[in-house]
Design a protein around this motif. Structure first.
Motif, PDB file in Angstrom:
ATOM      1  N   TRP A  95       0.819  -1.216   0.000  1.00  0.00           N
ATOM      2  CA  TRP A  95       0.000   0.000   0.000  1.00  0.00           C
ATOM      3  C   TRP A  95       0.852   1.265   0.000  1.00  0.00           C
ATOM      4  O   TRP A  95       0.322   2.363  -0.043  1.00  0.00           O
ATOM      5  CB  TRP A  95      -0.914   0.003   1.218  1.00  0.00           C
ATOM      6  N   ASP A  96       2.143   1.097   0.023  1.00  0.00           N
ATOM      7  CA  ASP A  96       3.015   2.263   0.014  1.00  0.00           C
ATOM      8  C   ASP A  96       4.121   2.095  -1.010  1.00  0.00           C
ATOM      9  O   ASP A  96       5.271   2.482  -0.797  1.00  0.00           O
ATOM     10  CB  ASP A  96       3.603   2.514   1.404  1.00  0.00           C
ATOM     11  N   GLY A  97       3.797   1.470  -2.155  1.00  0.00           N
ATOM     12  CA  GLY A  97       4.755   1.381  -3.234  1.00  0.00           C
ATOM     13  C   GLY A  97       5.209  -0.030  -3.552  1.00  0.00           C
ATOM     14  O   GLY A  97       4.758  -1.008  -2.959  1.00  0.00           O
ATOM     15  N   LEU A  98       6.107  -0.122  -4.518  1.00  0.00           N
ATOM     16  CA  LEU A  98       6.603  -1.387  -5.045  1.00  0.00           C
ATOM     17  C   LEU A  98       8.036  -1.595  -4.578  1.00  0.00           C
ATOM     18  O   LEU A  98       8.872  -0.700  -4.683  1.00  0.00           O
ATOM     19  CB  LEU A  98       6.555  -1.354  -6.574  1.00  0.00           C
ATOM     20  N   VAL A  99       8.336  -2.787  -4.056  1.00  0.00           N
ATOM     21  CA  VAL A  99       9.691  -3.117  -3.614  1.00  0.00           C
ATOM     22  C   VAL A  99      10.083  -4.458  -4.213  1.00  0.00           C
ATOM     23  O   VAL A  99       9.267  -5.163  -4.790  1.00  0.00           O
ATOM     24  CB  VAL A  99       9.786  -3.194  -2.071  1.00  0.00           C
ATOM     25  N   ARG A 100      11.357  -4.825  -4.058  1.00  0.00           N
ATOM     26  CA  ARG A 100      11.750  -6.149  -4.525  1.00  0.00           C
ATOM     27  C   ARG A 100      12.924  -6.692  -3.722  1.00  0.00           C
ATOM     28  O   ARG A 100      13.718  -5.952  -3.129  1.00  0.00           O
ATOM     29  CB  ARG A 100      12.114  -6.142  -5.994  1.00  0.00           C
ATOM     30  N   LEU A 101      13.007  -8.005  -3.733  1.00  0.00           N
ATOM     31  CA  LEU A 101      14.137  -8.738  -3.190  1.00  0.00           C
ATOM     32  C   LEU A 101      14.965  -9.228  -4.368  1.00  0.00           C
ATOM     33  O   LEU A 101      14.421  -9.716  -5.347  1.00  0.00           O
ATOM     34  CB  LEU A 101      13.646  -9.934  -2.370  1.00  0.00           C
ATOM     35  N   PRO A 103      18.049 -11.466  -6.412  1.00  0.00           N
ATOM     36  CA  PRO A 103      19.020 -12.544  -6.407  1.00  0.00           C
ATOM     37  C   PRO A 103      20.425 -11.956  -6.463  1.00  0.00           C
ATOM     38  O   PRO A 103      20.591 -10.808  -6.887  1.00  0.00           O
ATOM     39  CB  PRO A 103      18.670 -13.311  -7.699  1.00  0.00           C
ATOM     40  N   PRO A 104      21.502 -12.673  -6.062  1.00  0.00           N
ATOM     41  CA  PRO A 104      21.478 -14.095  -5.687  1.00  0.00           C
ATOM     42  C   PRO A 104      21.039 -14.361  -4.254  1.00  0.00           C
ATOM     43  O   PRO A 104      21.059 -15.494  -3.819  1.00  0.00           O
ATOM     44  CB  PRO A 104      22.940 -14.521  -5.877  1.00  0.00           C
ATOM     45  N   SER A 105      20.692 -13.352  -3.504  1.00  0.00           N
ATOM     46  CA  SER A 105      20.237 -13.539  -2.123  1.00  0.00           C
ATOM     47  C   SER A 105      18.833 -12.983  -1.978  1.00  0.00           C
ATOM     48  O   SER A 105      18.613 -11.979  -1.312  1.00  0.00           O
ATOM     49  CB  SER A 105      21.193 -12.827  -1.156  1.00  0.00           C
ATOM     50  N   PRO A 106      17.842 -13.627  -2.646  1.00  0.00           N
ATOM     51  CA  PRO A 106      16.523 -13.012  -2.724  1.00  0.00           C
ATOM     52  C   PRO A 106      15.782 -12.967  -1.405  1.00  0.00           C
ATOM     53  O   PRO A 106      14.759 -12.313  -1.310  1.00  0.00           O
ATOM     54  CB  PRO A 106      15.792 -13.914  -3.731  1.00  0.00           C
ATOM     55  N   TYR A 107      16.256 -13.638  -0.377  1.00  0.00           N
ATOM     56  CA  TYR A 107      15.527 -13.641   0.888  1.00  0.00           C
ATOM     57  C   TYR A 107      16.310 -12.941   1.999  1.00  0.00           C
ATOM     58  O   TYR A 107      16.083 -13.161   3.163  1.00  0.00           O
ATOM     59  CB  TYR A 107      15.205 -15.073   1.301  1.00  0.00           C
ATOM     60  N   GLN A 108      17.286 -12.100   1.613  1.00  0.00           N
ATOM     61  CA  GLN A 108      18.084 -11.438   2.635  1.00  0.00           C
ATOM     62  C   GLN A 108      18.025  -9.909   2.545  1.00  0.00           C
ATOM     63  O   GLN A 108      17.737  -9.251   3.535  1.00  0.00           O
ATOM     64  CB  GLN A 108      19.549 -11.896   2.542  1.00  0.00           C
ATOM     65  N   ALA A 109      18.278  -9.363   1.380  1.00  0.00           N
ATOM     66  CA  ALA A 109      18.388  -7.910   1.275  1.00  0.00           C
ATOM     67  C   ALA A 109      17.211  -7.336   0.506  1.00  0.00           C
ATOM     68  O   ALA A 109      16.997  -7.655  -0.650  1.00  0.00           O
ATOM     69  CB  ALA A 109      19.691  -7.538   0.562  1.00  0.00           C
ATOM     70  N   LEU A 110      16.454  -6.500   1.168  1.00  0.00           N
ATOM     71  CA  LEU A 110      15.331  -5.825   0.531  1.00  0.00           C
ATOM     72  C   LEU A 110      15.759  -4.425   0.129  1.00  0.00           C
ATOM     73  O   LEU A 110      16.175  -3.636   0.965  1.00  0.00           O
ATOM     74  CB  LEU A 110      14.148  -5.750   1.495  1.00  0.00           C
ATOM     75  N   GLU A 111      15.687  -4.132  -1.186  1.00  0.00           N
ATOM     76  CA  GLU A 111      16.053  -2.805  -1.646  1.00  0.00           C
ATOM     77  C   GLU A 111      15.048  -1.765  -1.177  1.00  0.00           C
ATOM     78  O   GLU A 111      13.895  -2.077  -0.934  1.00  0.00           O
ATOM     79  CB  GLU A 111      16.099  -2.781  -3.176  1.00  0.00           C
ATOM     80  N   PRO A 112      15.458  -0.522  -1.049  1.00  0.00           N
ATOM     81  CA  PRO A 112      14.483   0.528  -0.768  1.00  0.00           C
ATOM     82  C   PRO A 112      13.433   0.593  -1.868  1.00  0.00           C
ATOM     83  O   PRO A 112      13.700   0.251  -3.010  1.00  0.00           O
ATOM     84  CB  PRO A 112      15.334   1.812  -0.742  1.00  0.00           C
ATOM     85  N   ARG A 113      12.254   1.034  -1.524  1.00  0.00           N
ATOM     86  CA  ARG A 113      11.183   1.117  -2.511  1.00  0.00           C
ATOM     87  C   ARG A 113      11.561   2.091  -3.615  1.00  0.00           C
ATOM     88  O   ARG A 113      12.357   3.001  -3.431  1.00  0.00           O
ATOM     89  CB  ARG A 113       9.877   1.550  -1.854  1.00  0.00           C
ATOM     90  N   PHE A 114      10.935   1.919  -4.777  1.00  0.00           N
ATOM     91  CA  PHE A 114      11.306   2.683  -5.958  1.00  0.00           C
ATOM     92  C   PHE A 114      10.482   3.955  -6.132  1.00  0.00           C
ATOM     93  O   PHE A 114      10.373   4.478  -7.220  1.00  0.00           O
ATOM     94  CB  PHE A 114      11.146   1.805  -7.208  1.00  0.00           C
ATOM     95  N   GLY A 115       9.864   4.454  -5.071  1.00  0.00           N
ATOM     96  CA  GLY A 115       9.108   5.697  -5.182  1.00  0.00           C
ATOM     97  C   GLY A 115       7.794   5.543  -5.912  1.00  0.00           C
ATOM     98  O   GLY A 115       7.205   6.519  -6.366  1.00  0.00           O
ATOM     99  N   MET A 116       7.314   4.319  -6.057  1.00  0.00           N
ATOM    100  CA  MET A 116       6.087   4.082  -6.786  1.00  0.00           C
ATOM    101  C   MET A 116       4.897   4.597  -6.001  1.00  0.00           C
ATOM    102  O   MET A 116       4.902   4.616  -4.780  1.00  0.00           O
ATOM    103  CB  MET A 116       5.919   2.576  -7.020  1.00  0.00           C
TER     104      MET A 116
END
Length: 396
Positions: A95-101, A103-116
């Motif tokens: 509800w506050d934008g789009l984020v992603r995890l 690879p190669p560590s898709p379950y460890q580092a969550l990038e900051p949201r993209f301002g969506m």
């Protein structure tokens, strides 16, 4: 695994038995379930962020939620959808934008949201090169591999309900108050299309379907259905065929609000309306009842149709808020209700599986049509939930 908004996560076995999973439970309001590349399952909730759980055991493998001041948390506790790709990472709509995890560590580092913008409403993709995102704040273009994003200039503040991309990369945009818009991939120009027939501000564009031959089907909330030549730049009303209640005899709908569309076996289009039953539109754009018997059935001719399905024998299944009817190739109408095995008389959606069997979602669970009657799948007390009335289902 099956997620319920009011009943948590349940496991549906091959023999149709439902077993509750311990966590996330009913208090979390599960709204989306998606398989992860490693065989685990993503579970998105309204109240407690995102979980990754074991597909076979009552084990929570990961829990991601907002963490104020900590990089790696979700921007919002409400997760609306999850899209997982083994190469491009895990995309999470909140509800506050789009984020992603990533690879190669898709379950460890969550990038900051993209301002969506929040409230993602429509998504389309072109061979992994571009992710189109329609929101209450416009249309956004995301490069999945880099995470770079941009907003199509001129769409800021638009409530986007539908997106469709053609084979040249051009984008069709259906909006609530700005009609049909067309974005040219080469020039970047954004233009109103078919304004002579669907002027901005007259009503919501609820769906867009780009046919293989290039025609565009447009479903609206109060103007019926329009067929437009997608490959022309003309805004001339003469180039667009609209089918609604204002048409002449033989070419008019019985109701302007169209809930559902399906393709008939003869190339016709089946139209389900909000109070005028189900109709068939032939190649000449003439409107017919599904059969003379269907037209003479007051229960069907005035029904609020929410689902349509053409079966392998040529029959048409019609899902309504008051049972389901099958119109046979002969035209005869057979109704089915709770007395015939349906868990509930209110239908959500209909589909057929790879064997040709017809399935239905109802206000009290799932059912499959076997040997002339409906058979519930799972014990009724486990499946009673308003979530099943939502008209969305797909064949795996």
């Amino acid at each position: 695994l099956v997620g319920f908004e009011q009943d948590g996560i349940w496991q549906l076995s091959a023999d149709g038995r439902m077993t509750p999973r311990a966590y996330p439970d009913a208090s979390h309001r599960v709204v989306t379930v998606d398989a992860a590349p490693d065989g685990s399952v993503w579970v998105g909730t309204w109240w407690d962020g995102l979980y990754r759980v074991s597909a076979t055991r009552d084990t929570v493998l990961q829990h991601i939620k907002p963490q104020p001041g900590v990089v790696g948390g979700l921007p919002n506790i409400s997760v609306a959808d999850v899209l997982d790709d083994p190469q491009l990472g895990t995309w999470i709509a909140t509800w506050d934008g789009l984020v992603r995890l990533l690879p190669p560590s898709p379950y460890q580092a969550l990038e900051p949201r993209f301002g969506m913008d929040p409230y993602v409403m429509a998504i389309d993709e072109q061979a992994g090169a571009t992710l189109w995102v329609g929101t209450l704040g416009g249309v956004h273009r995301v490069a999945p591999r880099t995470g770079r994003w941009s907003t199509i200039p001129g769409t800021e503040g638009w409530a986007v309900r539908a997106l469709a991309q053609d084979d040249q990369g051009n984008l069709w945009i259906g909006t609530e108050q700005h009609g049909i818009q067309y974005w040219d991939a080469q020039t970047g120009a954004l233009t109103v299309r078919f304004a002579g027939v669907l002027p901005p501000g007259t009503g919501s564009v609820l769906s867009i379907h780009l046919a293989e031959e290039g025609d565009l089907w447009i479903g609206t909330g109060r103007d019926g259905v329009c067929l437009a030549p997608a490959r022309t730049v003309s805004n001339d009303p003469e180039d667009v065929t609209c089918i609604n209640t204002e048409g002449p005899p033989g070419r008019a709908l019985t109701y302007d609000e169209v809930y559902t569309l399906a393709e008939g076996s003869d190339g016709s289009v089946l139209v389900g309306t909000s109070g005028g039953g189900a109709l068939r539109v032939d190649a000449e754009r003439r409107v017919h009842p599904l059969s003379p018997q269907a037209a003479a059935d007051p229960r069907l001719s005035t029904a609020r149709v929410v689902a349509l399905l053409l079966d392998t024998e040529g029959g048409v299944w019609v899902g309504t808020f008051n049972g389901v009817a099958r119109v046979a190739p002969s035209g005869d109408v057979q109704w089915y209700g709770v007395a015939d095995g349906l868990p509930h008389s209110s239908l959500g959606c209909l589909l057929s599986d790879e064997t040709g069997q017809v399935w239905a979602s109802t206000g009290a669970g799932l059912a499959v049509f076997e040997a002339g009657r409906w058979e519930p799948r799972g014990r009724p007390e486990q499946l009673i939930t308003s979530s099943f009335t939502m008209g969305a289902c797909a064949q795996a």
